[in-house]
Design a protein around this motif. Structure first.
Motif, PDB file in Angstrom:
ATOM      1  N   PRO A  65       0.816  -1.212   0.000  1.00 46.26           N
ATOM      2  CA  PRO A  65       0.000   0.000   0.000  1.00 46.26           C
ATOM      3  C   PRO A  65       0.851   1.265   0.000  1.00 46.26           C
ATOM      4  O   PRO A  65       2.043   1.228   0.340  1.00 46.26           O
ATOM      5  N   GLY A  66       0.231   2.369  -0.405  1.00 42.75           N
ATOM      6  CA  GLY A  66       0.899   3.654  -0.316  1.00 42.75           C
ATOM      7  C   GLY A  66       1.547   4.144  -1.584  1.00 42.75           C
ATOM      8  O   GLY A  66       2.307   5.121  -1.562  1.00 42.75           O
ATOM      9  N   VAL A  67       1.263   3.485  -2.715  1.00 41.37           N
ATOM     10  CA  VAL A  67       1.800   3.925  -4.007  1.00 41.37           C
ATOM     11  C   VAL A  67       0.646   4.116  -4.983  1.00 41.37           C
ATOM     12  O   VAL A  67      -0.196   3.233  -5.149  1.00 41.37           O
ATOM     13  N   PHE A  68       0.607   5.278  -5.619  1.00 41.82           N
ATOM     14  CA  PHE A  68      -0.372   5.532  -6.675  1.00 41.82           C
ATOM     15  C   PHE A  68       0.384   5.979  -7.921  1.00 41.82           C
ATOM     16  O   PHE A  68       1.216   6.885  -7.866  1.00 41.82           O
ATOM     17  N   LEU A  69       0.137   5.308  -9.046  1.00 44.17           N
ATOM     18  CA  LEU A  69       0.830   5.611 -10.302  1.00 44.17           C
ATOM     19  C   LEU A  69      -0.172   6.100 -11.338  1.00 44.17           C
ATOM     20  O   LEU A  69      -1.183   5.454 -11.589  1.00 44.17           O
ATOM     21  N   TRP A  70       0.123   7.247 -11.935  1.00 42.07           N
ATOM     22  CA  TRP A  70      -0.737   7.859 -12.956  1.00 42.07           C
ATOM     23  C   TRP A  70       0.093   7.957 -14.229  1.00 42.07           C
ATOM     24  O   TRP A  70       0.907   8.852 -14.390  1.00 42.07           O
ATOM     25  N   GLU A  71      -0.109   7.011 -15.131  1.00 41.06           N
ATOM     26  CA  GLU A  71       0.656   7.011 -16.381  1.00 41.06           C
ATOM     27  C   GLU A  71       0.163   8.098 -17.324  1.00 41.06           C
ATOM     28  O   GLU A  71      -1.014   8.472 -17.318  1.00 41.06           O
ATOM     29  N   ASN A  72       1.090   8.625 -18.150  1.00 41.18           N
ATOM     30  CA  ASN A  72       0.776   9.690 -19.106  1.00 41.18           C
ATOM     31  C   ASN A  72       0.084  10.870 -18.423  1.00 41.18           C
ATOM     32  O   ASN A  72      -0.888  11.427 -18.936  1.00 41.18           O
ATOM     33  N   VAL A 175       4.574  13.824  -4.182  1.00 43.16           N
ATOM     34  CA  VAL A 175       4.146  13.684  -5.569  1.00 43.16           C
ATOM     35  C   VAL A 175       5.308  13.985  -6.507  1.00 43.16           C
ATOM     36  O   VAL A 175       5.958  15.033  -6.384  1.00 43.16           O
ATOM     37  N   THR A 176       5.590  13.080  -7.431  1.00 41.76           N
ATOM     38  CA  THR A 176       6.708  13.260  -8.365  1.00 41.76           C
ATOM     39  C   THR A 176       6.261  13.007  -9.795  1.00 41.76           C
ATOM     40  O   THR A 176       5.583  12.018 -10.081  1.00 41.76           O
ATOM     41  N   ILE A 177       6.667  13.899 -10.696  1.00 38.51           N
ATOM     42  CA  ILE A 177       6.454  13.713 -12.136  1.00 38.51           C
ATOM     43  C   ILE A 177       7.781  13.282 -12.742  1.00 38.51           C
ATOM     44  O   ILE A 177       8.811  13.943 -12.558  1.00 38.51           O
ATOM     45  N   ASN A 178       7.787  12.161 -13.454  1.00 39.16           N
ATOM     46  CA  ASN A 178       8.987  11.587 -14.055  1.00 39.16           C
ATOM     47  C   ASN A 178       9.052  11.944 -15.538  1.00 39.16           C
ATOM     48  O   ASN A 178       8.129  11.626 -16.292  1.00 39.16           O
ATOM     49  N   MET A 179      10.151  12.588 -15.964  1.00 38.44           N
ATOM     50  CA  MET A 179      10.240  13.082 -17.349  1.00 38.44           C
ATOM     51  C   MET A 179      11.513  12.631 -18.066  1.00 38.44           C
ATOM     52  O   MET A 179      12.512  12.309 -17.442  1.00 38.44           O
ATOM     53  N   LEU A 180      11.433  12.595 -19.374  1.00 38.01           N
ATOM     54  CA  LEU A 180      12.507  12.334 -20.342  1.00 38.01           C
ATOM     55  C   LEU A 180      12.917  10.877 -20.500  1.00 38.01           C
ATOM     56  O   LEU A 180      13.374  10.484 -21.564  1.00 38.01           O
ATOM     57  N   SER A 181      12.753  10.050 -19.473  1.00 37.92           N
ATOM     58  CA  SER A 181      13.092   8.637 -19.637  1.00 37.92           C
ATOM     59  C   SER A 181      12.396   7.808 -18.571  1.00 37.92           C
ATOM     60  O   SER A 181      12.003   8.328 -17.521  1.00 37.92           O
ATOM     61  N   LEU A 213       3.188  10.131 -13.206  1.00 35.34           N
ATOM     62  CA  LEU A 213       3.188  10.755 -11.879  1.00 35.34           C
ATOM     63  C   LEU A 213       3.078   9.644 -10.850  1.00 35.34           C
ATOM     64  O   LEU A 213       2.323   8.691 -11.031  1.00 35.34           O
ATOM     65  N   VAL A 214       3.837   9.765  -9.773  1.00 33.89           N
ATOM     66  CA  VAL A 214       3.772   8.775  -8.698  1.00 33.89           C
ATOM     67  C   VAL A 214       3.540   9.499  -7.379  1.00 33.89           C
ATOM     68  O   VAL A 214       4.096  10.574  -7.142  1.00 33.89           O
ATOM     69  N   VAL A 215       2.695   8.916  -6.540  1.00 31.38           N
ATOM     70  CA  VAL A 215       2.416   9.450  -5.209  1.00 31.38           C
ATOM     71  C   VAL A 215       2.834   8.413  -4.176  1.00 31.38           C
ATOM     72  O   VAL A 215       2.499   7.236  -4.303  1.00 31.38           O
ATOM     73  N   VAL A 238      14.647  13.894 -15.750  1.00 25.92           N
ATOM     74  CA  VAL A 238      14.306  15.059 -14.933  1.00 25.92           C
ATOM     75  C   VAL A 238      13.019  14.750 -14.189  1.00 25.92           C
ATOM     76  O   VAL A 238      12.087  14.191 -14.764  1.00 25.92           O
ATOM     77  N   CYS A 239      12.984  15.072 -12.915  1.00 22.39           N
ATOM     78  CA  CYS A 239      11.755  14.877 -12.156  1.00 22.39           C
ATOM     79  C   CYS A 239      11.430  16.137 -11.369  1.00 22.39           C
ATOM     80  O   CYS A 239      12.323  16.917 -11.019  1.00 22.39           O
ATOM     81  N   SER A 240      10.155  16.341 -11.121  1.00 20.67           N
ATOM     82  CA  SER A 240       9.683  17.429 -10.263  1.00 20.67           C
ATOM     83  C   SER A 240       8.939  16.795  -9.100  1.00 20.67           C
ATOM     84  O   SER A 240       7.966  16.067  -9.313  1.00 20.67           O
ATOM     85  N   THR A 241       9.401  17.063  -7.878  1.00 20.65           N
ATOM     86  CA  THR A 241       8.739  16.536  -6.693  1.00 20.65           C
ATOM     87  C   THR A 241       8.057  17.666  -5.938  1.00 20.65           C
ATOM     88  O   THR A 241       8.665  18.717  -5.686  1.00 20.65           O
ATOM     89  N   TYR A 242       6.787  17.445  -5.605  1.00 21.38           N
ATOM     90  CA  TYR A 242       5.974  18.440  -4.915  1.00 21.38           C
ATOM     91  C   TYR A 242       5.678  17.940  -3.502  1.00 21.38           C
ATOM     92  O   TYR A 242       5.331  16.781  -3.306  1.00 21.38           O
ATOM     93  N   ARG A 243       5.790  18.853  -2.529  1.00 23.65           N
ATOM     94  CA  ARG A 243       5.533  18.494  -1.134  1.00 23.65           C
ATOM     95  C   ARG A 243       4.516  19.450  -0.510  1.00 23.65           C
ATOM     96  O   ARG A 243       4.575  20.659  -0.736  1.00 23.65           O
ATOM     97  N   GLU A 244       3.618  18.873   0.294  1.00 22.65           N
ATOM     98  CA  GLU A 244       2.627  19.662   1.017  1.00 22.65           C
ATOM     99  C   GLU A 244       3.058  19.821   2.466  1.00 22.65           C
ATOM    100  O   GLU A 244       3.977  19.148   2.935  1.00 22.65           O
ATOM    101  N   LEU A 245       2.374  20.696   3.200  1.00 23.54           N
ATOM    102  CA  LEU A 245       2.708  20.947   4.592  1.00 23.54           C
ATOM    103  C   LEU A 245       2.135  19.878   5.516  1.00 23.54           C
ATOM    104  O   LEU A 245       1.097  19.288   5.239  1.00 23.54           O
TER     105      LEU A 245
END
Length: 274
Positions: A65-72, A175-181, A213-215, A238-245
């Motif tokens: 548990p604890g993984v959510f994957l959003w392809e494309n 939350v992370t968006i995975n890019m380029l490869s 995108l992976v959570v 390249v990845c972008s990771t977003y964090r909430e408070l």
């Protein structure tokens, strides 16, 4: 500012046990080689069943548990525009062969102090991405106050060691968006799963397709360490990771006023790298 090179490396920012191909050439790989555990149990995450499946059939599958994957999550055009925008800013040297761009408050985790510093908000292109994230039920109400862009390249031996993200300042969802490869996120539990007869380290490979995108939340966020191994960076990533408070900085928390200020800055979406 003039864009920094994204396909090579002339300097190294590694400290302590961190390493990249540059410092290995200088110090020698043998001196930096970490000792691997004698036994590691390997599993592969199946996003459809949400099970960790044994790679060698030596152990039974188990719920992960604890993984959510959003392809494309983003389109090819969006990916191209995002990378072009990032490369117009300077990539700062980071450890283990990575480069980074930070959009967030100034934090001292050891002293548990946080201030706005030079934080001017998340970057403009992220506004529509955050709105899209919030349409997913598991990301309802997600309001990021930090974005970290990381640049990985095999020429630098880029990787990130297994780690747990801070939970004093940062909230439940990463939350992370995975890019380029394509790449693989390696989840690890050093103490194993004794109840399953797995006394040694357990690793679960979570495959991240390009533009996905992976959570991470729950056990995957707080119990399992996550990292990217060098061998799983086969091309520029390249990845972008977003964090909430965390709750401490939200309404009703001890530092709610500061949290409100940081959220107000973040939501301007007019930021530049700190």
């Amino acid at each position: 500012m003039a864009p920094d090179r994204s396909d090579g490396a002339a300097s190294c920012a590694c400290k302590g046990i961190r390493r990249c191909l540059i410092c290995e050439e200088v110090k020698g790989k043998g001196q930096l080689e970490a000792k691997e555990p004698k036994t590691v149990h390997y599993f592969l995450y199946n996003p459809e069943t949400r099970l960790a499946v044994s790679k060698d059939a030596a152990a039974a599958s188990f719920p992960f548990p604890g993984v959510f994957l959003w392809e494309n999550f983003i389109s090819e055009e969006e990916e191209e525009n995002l990378i072009t925008t990032m490369d117009q800013d300077v990539w700062n040297e980071s450890q283990s062969g990575r480069r980074k761009q930070d959009f967030g408050p100034k934090v001292n985790f050891k002293k548990r102090k946080v201030r706005a510093g030079g934080f001017s908000g998340l970057p403009a292109p992220s506004q529509n991405l955050v709105l899209r994230m919030q349409q997913e039920p598991s990301l309802a109400g997600f309001q990021p106050v930090e974005q970290c862009n990381l640049d990985y390249h095999p020429q630098r031996g880029s990787a990130i060691d297994p780690h747990l993200d801070d939970s004093w300042l940062w909230g439940e969802r990463l939350v992370t968006i995975n890019m380029l490869s394509n790449t693989t996120l390696t989840m690890s539990l050093e103490q194993g799963l004794p109840k399953m007869g797995l006394a040694e380290e357990v690793r679960v490979a979570v495959r991240l397709p390009r533009r996905s995108l992976v959570v991470l939340y729950g056990e995957a966020r707080h119990r399992w360490k996550h990292g990217i191994q060098r061998e799983d960076v086969q091309a520029r990533r390249v990845c972008s990771t977003y964090r909430e408070l965390s709750a401490e900085f939200l309404p009703g928390g001890q530092q709610a006023e500061l949290g409100a200020q940081l959220l107000n800055v973040a939501s301007s979406f007019q930021g530049s790298p700190v």
